[in-house]
Structure formats: structure tokens, C-alpha cells
Design an enzyme around this catalytic site. Structure first.
Site, mmCIF file in Angstrom:
data_model
loop_
_atom_site.group_PDB
_atom_site.id
_atom_site.type_symbol
_atom_site.label_atom_id
_atom_site.label_comp_id
_atom_site.label_asym_id
_atom_site.label_seq_id
_atom_site.Cartn_x
_atom_site.Cartn_y
_atom_site.Cartn_z
ATOM 1 N N LYS A 96 94.187 89.439 88.771
ATOM 2 C CA LYS A 96 94.392 89.531 87.326
ATOM 3 C C LYS A 96 95.759 90.176 87.130
ATOM 4 O O LYS A 96 95.958 91.355 87.414
ATOM 5 C CB LYS A 96 93.303 90.372 86.663
ATOM 6 N N GLY A 157 91.702 98.335 74.461
ATOM 7 C CA GLY A 157 91.038 99.559 74.050
ATOM 8 C C GLY A 157 90.917 99.782 72.556
ATOM 9 O O GLY A 157 90.384 100.811 72.134
ATOM 10 N N ALA A 184 90.509 91.893 76.469
ATOM 11 C CA ALA A 184 91.055 93.049 75.729
ATOM 12 C C ALA A 184 90.768 92.976 74.241
ATOM 13 O O ALA A 184 90.832 91.913 73.625
ATOM 14 C CB ALA A 184 92.556 93.215 75.949
ATOM 15 N N GLY A 185 90.437 94.140 73.687
ATOM 16 C CA GLY A 185 90.233 94.283 72.257
ATOM 17 C C GLY A 185 88.829 94.031 71.768
ATOM 18 O O GLY A 185 88.521 94.252 70.600
ATOM 19 N N ASN A 206 85.762 96.129 79.052
ATOM 20 C CA ASN A 206 85.465 97.351 79.785
ATOM 21 C C ASN A 206 85.062 98.473 78.836
ATOM 22 O O ASN A 206 83.926 98.947 78.835
ATOM 23 C CB ASN A 206 86.678 97.755 80.617
#
Length: 258
Positions: A96, A157, A184-185, A206
Site C-alpha cells: 500500500k 482520521g 481514509a476518512g 482503521n
């Protein structure tokens, strides 16, 4: 089954390994998610130097596919060197690729990302580039040899979900033969379901799981949200309308006279 690069897997949920309250909760959350692909960062914990030996042992014991990432890299050289280390340590071609260009919103550097992608593809890597939702950049990454792209939903995040649905829909429509994974997000299961309803192939997240009050149940919530979104996409979501339309037609309905 889902063909992701050279692997056949069942879950379309990819999950990270950072920020959990404890390694035990991390393992339980990953199991609850049903994810078979777990991303790990070499620059934050380096197994070659014995960093977090217990952590790496836990990851290796979970029988999942590892997707090493180059998180924290800010240059082509850093990213390529980290990817080479990952291939050596984990015996995988998968990487990644992250090359950060801005510290404020952790936006990828599109120029360095494309350059690093070309170099790693030439070295035989299966590159999963973390990129913005810019169509031209994504087309260039495909031309460089990527079969999988990981456009952001929002900055890392932030939990803001899909801040530019139009751009994401455009990517899905224009890059029909490419695996697209929103990365992401994502902050809520509804965000993940929305991405899957658009026809995206998977979601990587995550923070939304790791920092939930109950990471294990949040992982389950995301698991089912992805499944629901994918089913809805294949079933065919009704189009939005400007005018109301009765759900029960009047034709053929019996009526009585006084």
C-alpha cells in the site's frame, strides 16, 4: 469470492492495526470484522529491528493476508526503500503505497506517488496506491500499471465520510475494470455502505474501529454495512425522484358506492 490481485478472498473489508487500546482488542476486532487483509506499517514498527516483537507475532498468528504500507513516507526514495524492506520481511509483492505531501491533511503527493508507483511496478510490486479522488491522477496510475486504486473518502482520521461523492462516482464509472477501494476518512458504517452502494470493490479503515468505545462491536457493524451496501448495489437501488409516486397503484383497486 473476490479476486484481489493474486488472492481470492471473501471479505471486502480491509482493516488497519494501529490505535487500538490493546493488542488483544485489536485481534478480537479484526476477527469480528471478518477481514482477511490487514495493513501494517513498517516505519512505525520495524520487525527487522525487533520493534514490537509480540505485536508482529500476533499479526502473523491471525492467518490473514498482510498489506504492508509506506505510511509516514514523504519522498519517493523513502517509499521505495520501505516497500523493498516489506517485500523482504513479509515475502509479499503487495504494498500500500503512501507518499504524503501535506502534513495538515495528510494528502498524498500526486507527483511523488506517480513516480514511486512507476518505480515499484518496474520492480514487480503489486501497488495499492493511496490517492485522492482526482480522475486524471487515477488514470495516470492505471497507465503506470496499477490494477487497484485506493482513493480517499476524506483526509485520514477525519471520519467525515465521502466528502466528494461526485468525484468518486466518476472514478467508478470511468475506471470500470479497476479494483477501487475507498481508503481514509470513513467514520461510520453508513459511510462504508454508501461507498459499496456506489459499486466500489472494498473499504479500508482503521480509526473508526480502533478508537470506538467498543471496537469489537464496531468492527461487526462495519462488516454488515459493507455486506448490505454490496447487496444493494447488485440488487439495484431505486432512482431518486422529484415527484412523489404512490407505492400502491389505484388501477384495479376495488371501490364501493353508498
Amino acid at each position: 469470492m473476490w479476486q484481489l490481485a493474486d488472492k481470492q478472498i471473501e471479505s471486502r473489508f480491509l482493516i488497519g492495526t494501529a490505535l487500538y487500546p490493546s493488542p488483544e482488542i485489536m485481534c478480537q476486532a479484526i476477527k469480528a470484522s471478518g477481514s482477511q487483509v490487514v495493513t501494517v506499517s513498517l516505519r512505525r514498527q520495524n520487525p527487522a529491528q525487533g520493534d514490537g516483537a509480540d505485536f508482529w507475532s500476533l499479526i502473523q498468528s491471525m492467518n490473514v493476508h498482510l498489506l504492508p504500507n509506506t505510511a509516514g513516507c514523504h519522498s519517493v526514495k523513502e517509499a521505495v526503500t520501505t516497500a523493498q524492506m516489506a517485500r523482504e520481511l513479509f515475502d509479499t509483492r503487495w504494498i500500500k503505497l503512501e507518499v504524503i505531501g501535506d502534513e495538515y491533511n495528510l494528502q498524498p503527493d500526486p507527483f511523488a506517488l506517480l513516480e514511486a508507483t512507476k518505480e515499484l511496478v518496474s520492480q514487480g510490486f503489486e501497488v495499492f496506491p493511496y490517492c485522492t479522488d482526482d480522475l486524471v491522477l487515477c488514470e495516470k496510475l492505471v497507465e503506470a500499471g496499477c490494477q487497484i486504486l485506493m482513493p480517499w473518502g476524506a483526509p485520514i482520521g477525519t471520519g467525515r465520510g465521502l466528502i466528494n461523492p461526485y468525484a468518486l462516482r466518476t472514478l467508478r464509472e470511468r475506471l470500470k475494470g479497476i479494483q477501487l477501494i475507498v481508503d481514509a476518512g470513513i467514520g461510520a458504517p453508513s459511510h462504508a455502505a454508501e461507498a459499496m452502494q456506489m459499486g466500489f470493490d472494498g473499504v479500508l479503515l482503521n480509526t473508526a474501529v480502533a478508537q470506538a468505545n467498543d471496537p469489537i462491536n464496531m468492527a461487526k457493524a462495519f462488516k454488515y454495512a459493507l455486506q448490505a451496501g454490496r447487496l444493494a448495489y447488485h440488487a439495484g437501488i431505486m432512482p431518486e425522484r422529484d415527484l412523489a409516486q404512490p407505492s400502491t397503484p389505484t388501477v384495479g383497486t376495488p371501490f364501493w358506492h353508498q
